[in-house]
Design an enzyme around this catalytic site. Structure first.
Site, PDB file in Angstrom:
ATOM      1  N   CYS A 137      -0.164   3.934   2.535  1.00 34.03           N
ATOM      2  CA  CYS A 137       0.209   3.531   3.894  1.00 34.03           C
ATOM      3  C   CYS A 137       1.615   4.022   4.225  1.00 34.03           C
ATOM      4  O   CYS A 137       1.867   4.504   5.327  1.00 34.03           O
ATOM      5  CB  CYS A 137       0.148   2.012   4.054  1.00 34.03           C
ATOM      6  SG  CYS A 137      -1.500   1.304   3.815  1.00 34.03           S
ATOM      7  N   CYS A 184       0.827  -1.205   0.000  1.00 38.13           N
ATOM      8  CA  CYS A 184       0.000   0.000   0.000  1.00 38.13           C
ATOM      9  C   CYS A 184       0.870   1.266   0.000  1.00 38.13           C
ATOM     10  O   CYS A 184       1.508   1.579   1.003  1.00 38.13           O
ATOM     11  CB  CYS A 184      -0.927  -0.023   1.216  1.00 38.13           C
ATOM     12  SG  CYS A 184      -1.843   1.496   1.494  1.00 38.13           S
TER      13      CYS A 184
END
Length: 126
Positions: A33, A30
């Site tokens: 993230c 991700c």
């Protein structure tokens, strides 16, 4: 530093925590993230011991991901006394996250005063 939590340690570290916990559901793949991680560390530094920050790899902890019905990553949950108080998801970028964290900080800034007055009342001091 962010404490890494798994399904095995979740109850002890999050649900039974004496202070509110900001849970960051993330995954290695991700990109967003990774972008928000430094912002979360900065938020934790500003809040000090008033809040605990933990990270959960959503891919490795499928049961937790399902339990909390993750729709996207990253997803942040503010859990206090085992109850989800706030859910932050669907960030469009840094500013979105910073605004959400500021709201948590402001709402949480009032919280310790309640604890102090409760302790004072328990001691019989008015």
């Amino acid at each position: 530093m962010v404490l890494s939590v798994s399904e095995r340690t979740f109850t002890q570290e999050v649900l039974e925590s004496p202070i509110p916990v900001l849970v960051n559901f993330e995954a290695p793949w991700c990109g967003l993230c990774r972008i928000i991680h430094p912002l979360l560390l900065q938020f934790k530094a500003q809040c000090g011991e008033q809040i605990k920050l933990v990270g959960i790899n959503a891919d490795d902890n499928f049961k937790l991901s399902t339990t909390y019905r993750l729709k996207s990553l990253p997803t942040l949950l503010l859990i206090e006394n085992g109850i989800v108080r706030q859910r932050l998801e669907g960030f469009r970028g840094r500013e979105d996250l910073l605004q959400a964290l500021e709201e948590i900080k402001l709402s949480y800034g009032k919280h310790p005063k309640v604890h102090k007055s409760t302790q004072t009342a328990e001691l019989g001091i008015v």
